[in-house]
Design an enzyme around this catalytic site. Structure first.
Site, short mmCIF file in Angstrom:
data_model
loop_
_atom_site.label_atom_id
_atom_site.label_comp_id
_atom_site.label_asym_id
_atom_site.label_seq_id
_atom_site.Cartn_x
_atom_site.Cartn_y
_atom_site.Cartn_z
N THR A 90 0.81 -1.22 0.00
CA THR A 90 0.00 0.00 0.00
C THR A 90 0.84 1.27 0.00
O THR A 90 0.34 2.35 -0.31
CB THR A 90 -0.93 0.04 1.23
OG1 THR A 90 -0.13 0.08 2.43
CG2 THR A 90 -1.85 -1.17 1.25
N CYS A 121 -2.45 0.32 15.00
CA CYS A 121 -3.39 0.67 13.92
C CYS A 121 -4.60 -0.27 13.94
O CYS A 121 -4.44 -1.50 14.00
CB CYS A 121 -2.70 0.59 12.57
SG CYS A 121 -3.75 1.16 11.19
N CYS A 171 -0.32 6.82 7.70
CA CYS A 171 -1.68 6.26 7.67
C CYS A 171 -2.69 7.33 8.14
O CYS A 171 -2.42 8.09 9.07
CB CYS A 171 -1.73 5.05 8.59
SG CYS A 171 -3.37 4.29 8.76
N CYS A 182 -4.61 5.41 11.81
CA CYS A 182 -3.94 5.38 13.12
C CYS A 182 -3.16 6.66 13.39
O CYS A 182 -2.79 6.93 14.54
CB CYS A 182 -3.02 4.17 13.23
SG CYS A 182 -1.59 4.20 12.12
N TRP A 217 22.43 18.76 45.31
CA TRP A 217 21.01 18.41 45.44
C TRP A 217 20.15 19.33 44.59
O TRP A 217 19.31 18.88 43.80
CB TRP A 217 20.58 18.52 46.92
CG TRP A 217 19.13 18.18 47.13
CD1 TRP A 217 18.62 16.93 47.36
CD2 TRP A 217 18.02 19.08 47.09
NE1 TRP A 217 17.24 17.02 47.48
CE2 TRP A 217 16.85 18.32 47.31
CE3 TRP A 217 17.89 20.46 46.88
CZ2 TRP A 217 15.58 18.89 47.34
CZ3 TRP A 217 16.62 21.03 46.91
CH2 TRP A 217 15.49 20.24 47.13
N TYR A 251 18.05 18.34 41.13
CA TYR A 251 16.61 18.55 41.10
C TYR A 251 16.21 19.40 39.90
O TYR A 251 15.23 19.12 39.20
CB TYR A 251 16.13 19.21 42.39
CG TYR A 251 14.64 19.44 42.42
CD1 TYR A 251 13.77 18.42 42.78
CD2 TYR A 251 14.11 20.67 42.06
CE1 TYR A 251 12.40 18.63 42.79
CE2 TYR A 251 12.75 20.89 42.05
CZ TYR A 251 11.90 19.86 42.42
OH TYR A 251 10.53 20.08 42.41
N ASP A 261 19.34 13.96 48.96
CA ASP A 261 17.95 14.16 49.38
C ASP A 261 17.65 13.33 50.64
O ASP A 261 17.87 12.11 50.67
CB ASP A 261 17.02 13.74 48.25
CG ASP A 261 15.58 14.03 48.55
OD1 ASP A 261 15.13 15.14 48.24
OD2 ASP A 261 14.89 13.14 49.10
#
Length: 491
Positions: free
Chosen positions: A34, A42, A69, A72, A420, A424, A440
């Site tokens: 195709t 899909c 497609c 989908c 730390w 973060y 931590d």
């Protein structure tokens, strides 16, 4: 050629035939009979195996001559997170998503990554099946396809949003990539209401959206964000064109619904990118859990919250400021300080609803602000000014083209910012998956199971979780029933 990031043929076959949503975006199915490529989920009848080729990215399938497609809709597939395990790829894909190739050549991207253009091309083709330019071009095409399908934007606005400089070039590119003119997409779709834009943002399930919203709600900045148990709202744009962005979960599909008000079409790619990062929509928890579940403690945590992800941040400077404000205080106290900062130094936005009527102050505004007036200790105010000056002068930025170690080193060079805080910021502002604030307190207590591990022991324990330590952090924080509101309480 079999790109290194593509799963085995047998695994692709099993996932395709089962329409396994865990593999959505991990690979794409191209049907030779195709000329169309699809997502593994899909809904169309599965083609025979001898007509199928597999590609690691949509761009690779497009480069091989296949069209997306219409059922989908590959534009809805999340990114494949296994690419993030290789730092150069992660940085390169992040810079492409930020639009670097929109204005600059591939040689500029290669220079940012410390490679020659030839090395970069080889790496992308070997791992992703497509060159950086092909990745960029296909991103633009799929965004245009989504906007044509889901919105009432004019073709000119769609072309602008997708980064095309002219309508003619847009029409030509769309015809080549999709095998039809843009007007054909509009004729095939149903009626789309005008006014606000609503875009579908896909992810690989599971996603604990409630936990994500709760984490963000506790850290929401009044005037900028309003978050409840089901919806995230935020003010976006400039004082001259401010608008409200809204995100909620689709109850029927593994998608979030992004509602945008009156925004500049050219800002849509950036807004989508920020929302995807904020909610960690490209996470492949199958891959993450395969590493973390080897640790019995984390295996139990994953069993309790299998959809837990790493909350990102909307803006890097905003996250960094919030992290500094949260040093040595509770989440509630940091929120109070952030509110005072925004109310005193953030620009008011006229015509906006209450609670969403401020713009977060820029680095230049914070650098010159009398910060002690909002209740900050003198040393904390000095740290915030140093951070703002570094961001204002370009010494610190939050682009995707940087590694964890380099970013942390530049952060800790600033007065008052330790490892730390740096980790973060890296975890939330840059969404670096291996960020790990070993200092931590909560992590140390949870890992010590009553006792408290040292920072060195915590760091050593985390080595087995690489490169997904940021996800371990979130699981360990959630395991802590009553974290102490001290340094270890994440701001």
């Amino acid at each position: 050629m079999h790109p290194a990031s593509l799963p085995t043929y047998e695994l692709c076959e099993q996932a395709r035939l089962a329409r396994d949503a865990r593999f959505d975006g991990v690979f794409f199915t191209a049907v030779r009979s195709t000329g169309i490529y699809c997502r593994p989920v899909c809904p169309a009848p599965p083609p025979r195996w001898h007509n199928v080729d597999y590609y690691p990215t949509a761009a690779a399938a497009a480069a091989a001559g296949f069209r997306p497609c219409l059922r989908c809709r590959p534009e809805l597939a999340p990114e494949a997170q296994q690419h993030l395990q290789e730092e150069t790829l992660r940085r390169g894909l992040g810079l492409i998503a930020e639009g670097l190739l929109q204005e600059q050549p591939v040689t500029a991207l290669a220079a940012r990554l410390g490679l020659s253009a030839r090395q970069l091309q080889r790496l992308f083709v070997a791992r992703l099946g497509a060159t950086p330019a092909q990745i960029h071009a296909n991103r633009r095409l799929l965004l245009a396809k989504q906007l044509l399908t889901e919105t009432a934007l004019s073709a000119t606005d769609v072309a602008m949003a997708a980064g095309f400089n002219s309508l003619r070039r847009f029409n030509d590119a769309f015809l080549r990539g999709c095998g039809m003119p843009p007007t054909a997409i509009r004729r095939q779709r149903g009626q789309v209401p005008g006014g606000e834009l609503v875009l579908r943002l896909g992810y690989r399930p599971p996603l604990d959206f409630a936990a994500m919203l709760e984490f963000l709600r506790r850290r929401a900045i009044p005037g900028i964000e309003v978050i409840d148990s089901a919806v995230y709202r935020r003010v976006v744009g400039s004082p001259g064109r401010a608008s409200v962005l809204e995100v909620r979960a689709d109850p029927r599909r593994p998608e979030l619904l992004l509602r945008l008000g009156d925004v500049d079409p050219r800002s849509i790619p950036e807004l989508v990118r920020r929302v995807r990062r904020l909610f960690d929509l490209d996470a492949d928890l199958r891959t993450v859990h395969a590493t973390l579940a080897r640790d019995p403690l984390l295996a139990g945590a994953i069993g309790q919250r299998p959809g837990l992800r790493v909350p990102g941040g909307w803006d890097g400077f905003e996250v960094a400021v919030r992290a500094v404000l949260g040093q040595q205080v509770s989440v509630a106290a940091a929120t109070t300080l952030a509110s005072r900062l925004v109310q005193q130094f953030g620009e008011p936005l006229a015509g906006m609803p209450e609670g969403l009527d401020r713009q977060f102050p820029s680095p230049a505004q914070v650098a010159d602000a009398p910060l002690e007036g909002i209740g900050l200790p003198r040393t904390r105010a000095a740290t915030l000014r140093a951070l703002a000056i570094a961001c204002r002068d370009g010494q610190l930025d939050f682009s995707s083209g940087q590694g964890l170690e380099d970013f942390v080193q530049r952060c800790v060079a600033l007065p008052g910012i330790g490892p730390w805080t740096a980790h973060y910021i890296a975890l939330r502002a840059l969404s670096l998956p291996d960020a790990f604030p070993a200092g931590d307190l909560v992590l140390q207590q949870v890992l010590g199971q009553g006792a408290r591990l040292s920072e060195r022991a915590t760091e050593a324990r985390s080595q087995a979780w690489r490169p997904w330590r940021a996800y371990a952090v979130l699981h360990l924080w959630h395991l802590a029933a009553n974290p102490a509101p001290l340094k270890g309480d994440p701001p």
